[in-house]
Design an enzyme around this catalytic site. Structure first.
Site, PDB file in Angstrom:
ATOM      1  N   GLU A   1       0.893  -1.163   0.000  1.00 12.17           N
ATOM      2  CA  GLU A   1       0.000   0.000   0.000  1.00 12.17           C
ATOM      3  C   GLU A   1       0.929   1.210   0.000  1.00 12.17           C
ATOM      4  O   GLU A   1       1.517   1.549   1.035  1.00 12.17           O
ATOM      5  CB  GLU A   1      -0.875  -0.009   1.257  1.00 12.17           C
ATOM      6  CG  GLU A   1      -1.940   1.061   1.215  1.00 12.17           C
ATOM      7  CD  GLU A   1      -2.547   1.334   2.584  1.00 12.17           C
ATOM      8  OE1 GLU A   1      -2.036   0.844   3.598  1.00 12.17           O
ATOM      9  OE2 GLU A   1      -3.530   2.091   2.621  1.00 12.17           O
TER      10      GLU A   1
ATOM     11  N   CYS B   1      -2.365   8.757   3.887  1.00 12.63           N
ATOM     12  CA  CYS B   1      -2.123   8.539   2.456  1.00 12.63           C
ATOM     13  C   CYS B   1      -3.264   9.083   1.604  1.00 12.63           C
ATOM     14  O   CYS B   1      -3.092   9.310   0.415  1.00 12.63           O
ATOM     15  CB  CYS B   1      -1.894   7.055   2.185  1.00 12.63           C
ATOM     16  SG  CYS B   1      -3.259   6.037   2.715  1.00 12.63           S
TER      17      CYS B   1
END
Ligand code: ADP
EC number: 1.2.1.24
Length: 387
Positions: A297, A331
């Site tokens: 990720e 993020c």
């Protein structure tokens, strides 16, 4: 796109960034002033037995073999919270061996037995919500409200996978030849290496460890060196929950050394990582030689778009949340805001006003809505963007 959009960087975002960076700098410049509550918070965590500073290998709390430590600092004050073991390849190799040995017993338990241990871990995380949130605020900086939210969120992964542990079904596929039978059996893969970032010190770990343990894998976790204390406290609660020694190991310290050891081991069968694209690429390349499975990720790229027909209040509230959660350190934090021409001026002035009303400070103070950035390097990076 036919409609005219203006990049908020032209006006709003500059103000917004300037506001957020100067806010963070303000917190940085308050370093050494100390926080009245930090000592009491540490005491509470210590009293609950959750201030762990050594790594966890095979169910034992161990120092780095060469005795080295690293400081964990409170980003709101610069105070040193603890010195934790600074581990490297030798400790990682032992953690892998212990995870590999435990794999043969943990994976042989029934799904229901693993589920019960995970459920108990969830319950312990929840019953120590306050201590875990305090620890997170102290080492990561996020306001207590966000930290408490992360404990709920982090524990929910363990709850979810405790339930899913019992539902790892296989499959029967219609064969193409009459004398064949096609079955899918799902089996645990073996030792998993989990490398996690500092922005969600608990949730990034539970999201990786929960599914791995649920299906019978064992894990070596490497938390960020900025936030190892939450990870160690969570691991302590896992032991208390009856997750066997060696099923969950924690090593931290020299990231490249630990990463390389995980990469080159033939016993580690999977790497799961959340962090930067640059490190993710290294891990992917390093996993090729031993053909590990890899889940990555990486990075984040999150535009926020406001159209002419938006309700200004809703748009400002939503954009504020998107931009400033965890002081902009997630993020999916909006990294640019695109606003349609017709609503631009109105939106920009309302947004700038909203940003100016954000309360920057130590996350332990109730009025704080924006904690500090994680470290001095992050403050400098923000300043660069503003230039
Ligand atoms: P961020 O920019 O979000 O801090 P990083 O990718 O630098 O992201 O860090 C995420 C995690 O990766 C942290 O636990 C960090 O210690 C770890 N890490 C950094 N470099 C390496 C490396 N060479 N090998 C393995 N892990 C690493």
């Amino acid at each position: 796109m036919a409609m005219a959009m203006r990049r908020a960087a032209a006006l709003g975002a500059r103000h917004i960034l300037a506001a957020s960076v100067s806010a963070s700098s303000r917190v940085a410049s308050r370093r050494h002033m100390g926080s009245v509550d930090a000592g009491a918070a540490m005491e509470k965590i210590r009293a609950a037995g959750l201030l762990r500073t050594r790594g966890l290998i095979g169910g034992k709390w161990v120092d780095a073999y060469d005795g080295k430590t690293i400081e964990v600092q409170n980003p709101a004050t610069g105070e040193v919270l603890a010195n934790v073991a600074c581990m490297g390849n030798r400790e990682t190799a032992d953690a892998i061996t212990s995870a590999n040995t435990t794999f043969y017993t943990w994976s042989k338990l029934t799904a229901s037995e693993r589920s019960k241990a995970l459920r108990k871990w969830h319950d312990l995380l929840m019953s120590h919500k306050e201590e875990l949130a305090l620890l997170m605020t102290l080492e990561q900086g996020k306001p207590m409200k966000e930290a408490l939210g992360e404990v709920n969120y982090g524990a929910s992964f363990i709850e979810f996978f405790a339930e899913e542990a019992k539902r790892v079904y296989g499959d029967i596929i219609p064969p193409t030849l009459a004398d064949r039978r096609l079955l899918v059996l799902k089996q645990p893969i073996g030792v998993v290496g989990a490398i996690t970032p500092w922005n969600f010190p608990l949730a990034m770990i539970t999201r990786k460890v929960g599914p791995a343990l649920a299906c019978g894998c064992t894990v070596v976790v490497k938390p960020s060196e900025f936030t190892p204390l939450t990870a160690l406290a969570a691991a302590d609660l896992a032991l208390q929950a009856g997750i066997p020694a060696g099923a969950l190991n924690v090593v931290m310290g020299n990231a490249p050394e630990i990463g390389d050891e995980l990469m080159q081991s033939t016993q580690v069968r999977k790497i799961t990582f959340t962090g930067s694209t640059a490190v993710g690429k290294k891990l992917m390349a390093g996993s090729a030689n031993t053909v590990k499975k890899v889940s990555l990720e990486l990075g984040g790229n999150a535009p926020c778009i406001v159209f002419d027909d938006a309700d200004i209040d809703v748009a400002v509230k939503g954009s504020l949340a998107a931009k400033f959660r965890n002081s902009g350190q997630t993020c999916v934090c909006a990294n640019r805001i695109l606003v349609q021409e017709g609503i631009y001026e109105k939106f920009a002035s309302a947004f700038v006003k909203a940003v100016q009303s954000l309360q920057v400070g130590n996350g332990l103070e109730e009025s704080t809505s924006q904690g500090p950035l994680i470290n001095e390097a992050a403050v400098q990076k923000g300043r660069e963007v503003c230039r």
